[in-house]
Design a protein around this motif. Structure first.
Motif, short mmCIF file in Angstrom:
data_model
loop_
_atom_site.label_atom_id
_atom_site.label_comp_id
_atom_site.label_asym_id
_atom_site.label_seq_id
_atom_site.Cartn_x
_atom_site.Cartn_y
_atom_site.Cartn_z
N ALA A 76 -6.00 1.48 3.85
CA ALA A 76 -4.90 2.43 3.67
C ALA A 76 -4.66 3.24 4.94
N PHE B 43 -1.74 -5.85 7.69
CA PHE B 43 -2.40 -4.64 7.19
C PHE B 43 -2.06 -4.39 5.73
N GLN B 44 -0.81 -4.66 5.34
CA GLN B 44 -0.41 -4.48 3.94
C GLN B 44 -1.13 -5.48 3.03
N LEU B 45 -1.27 -6.71 3.51
CA LEU B 45 -1.98 -7.72 2.73
C LEU B 45 -3.45 -7.33 2.55
N ARG C 142 6.18 -6.29 12.92
CA ARG C 142 6.22 -6.63 11.50
C ARG C 142 5.04 -7.51 11.10
N ASN D 95 -2.86 1.23 7.55
CA ASN D 95 -1.43 1.17 7.26
C ASN D 95 -0.73 2.47 7.65
N TRP E 296 -0.54 2.68 11.53
CA TRP E 296 0.45 1.75 12.07
C TRP E 296 1.87 2.19 11.71
N TRP E 297 2.06 2.69 10.48
CA TRP E 297 3.38 3.17 10.09
C TRP E 297 3.82 4.31 10.99
N LEU F 235 -4.61 -4.36 2.25
CA LEU F 235 -4.65 -3.34 1.20
C LEU F 235 -4.64 -4.00 -0.18
N LEU F 236 -3.76 -4.99 -0.36
CA LEU F 236 -3.67 -5.69 -1.63
C LEU F 236 -4.93 -6.50 -1.91
N GLY G 71 2.04 -5.32 10.71
CA GLY G 71 2.23 -4.52 9.51
C GLY G 71 2.00 -5.31 8.24
N ARG G 72 2.49 -6.56 8.21
CA ARG G 72 2.28 -7.40 7.02
C ARG G 72 0.81 -7.70 6.82
#
Length: 207
Positions: free
Chosen positions: A128, A158-160, A152, A131, A134-135, A162-163, A155-156
Motif C-alpha cells: 500500500a 504495484f497495484q497487482l 503505468r 502505491n 508512486w502515486w 496489493l491485490l 503502477g500496474r
C-alpha cells in the motif's frame, strides 16, 4: 533546490540500510538446537524457521529491488515522500518479529492462521505504501527518464502486488499452508522485470 525538495539519494541510502538490517536480523531468529546429541533431528525440526526465513528474506529482497525501481525515476524527495518512506521503513523493520511469530506458530502447531495473516498484513501495508509513494511521485516528482507507458507499467505492478498480497493474507486466514504457497508464487512472479522500468531516452510527457 528549495528547502522542501531534497536529493532522493539520501532516502535510498537510509532505506538500503534499514532493509539490510531487517534482512540480516531474520537469520538471528533461527536458533541452533540445544540437544547436540540428536543434532540432525534438531536441525530438521527447525524447518518452520527455514521456511519463514526464506519466504520473508525473498520478499524483503523484492521490497529492496522495487524500492530502487521507484527511486530510479524520482528526481526529488519532498516532505510527503520522506514521511511515506519512513512509514515504509518502520513496517519493514517489523518483519523479523513477524517472521519469528510465523515460524513459532508452524513449529508449535498453534496459531498458524493468525501468524500468516499478521505476516501478510505487514507486506500488504508495504505494498500500500509503495502505491502511495508512486502515486504521489508520478504527479509531482518524476524525472525525465521514463515515459507514460513505463509509469503505468510500474503502477500496474504495484497495484497487482496489493491485490496479490491481500488475497494471500485472506487465504492464509482460511488455510495457512495455502496462504504461504500464494506468497511463494508472488515471489516467483515479482522477480520478473517490469516493462519500461529502465526508462528511455527522450523527454517525458505528463503521465
Amino acid at each position: 533546490m528549495s528547502e522542501d525538495v531534497r536529493d532522493p539519494a539520501r532516502v535510498v541510502a537510509i532505506s538500503d540500510g534499514v532493509i539490510a538490517i531487517a534482512a540480516t536480523l531474520l537469520v538471528l531468529e533461527i536458533r541452533p538446537p540445544a540437544d547436540t546429541e540428536h543434532l540432525l533431528h534438531g536441525l530438521l525440526a527447525l524447518w518452520p524457521s527455514y521456511l519463514a526465513y526464506a519466504v520473508t528474506f525473498m520478499l524483503v529482497g523484492q521490497v529492496w529491488a522495487n524500492h530502487h525501481v521507484m527511486f530510479d525515476h524520482i528526481r526529488h524527495a519532498d516532505r510527503m515522500i520522506l514521511f511515506l518512506n519512513t512509514v515504509l521503513l518502520m513496517d519493514i523493520a517489523f518483519l523479523p518479529f513477524a517472521a519469528s511469530v510465523l515460524a513459532d506458530a508452524f513449529r508449535d502447531g498453534h496459531g498458524e492462521r493468525t501468524a500468516v495473516v499478521m505476516h501478510g498484513l505487514v507486506f500488504f501495508l508495504a505494498a500500500a505504501l509503495f502505491n502511495l509513494i508512486w502515486w504521489h511521485a508520478r504527479h509531482h516528482l518524476l524525472s525525465n527518464n521514463i515515459n507514460p507507458a513505463g509509469v503505468r507499467a510500474i503502477g500496474r505492478r504495484f497495484q497487482l502486488a496489493l491485490l496479490w498480497l491481500g488475497t494471500a493474507t485472506i487465504l492464509g486466514g482460511l488455510l495457512p499452508v495455502l496462504g504461504v504457497a500464494v506468497f511463494a508464487a508472488f515471489i516467483a512472479f515479482y522477480w520478473l522485470p517490469i516493462s519500461g522500468e529502465l526508462g528511455f531516452t527522450g523527454p517525458r510527457r505528463t503521465a
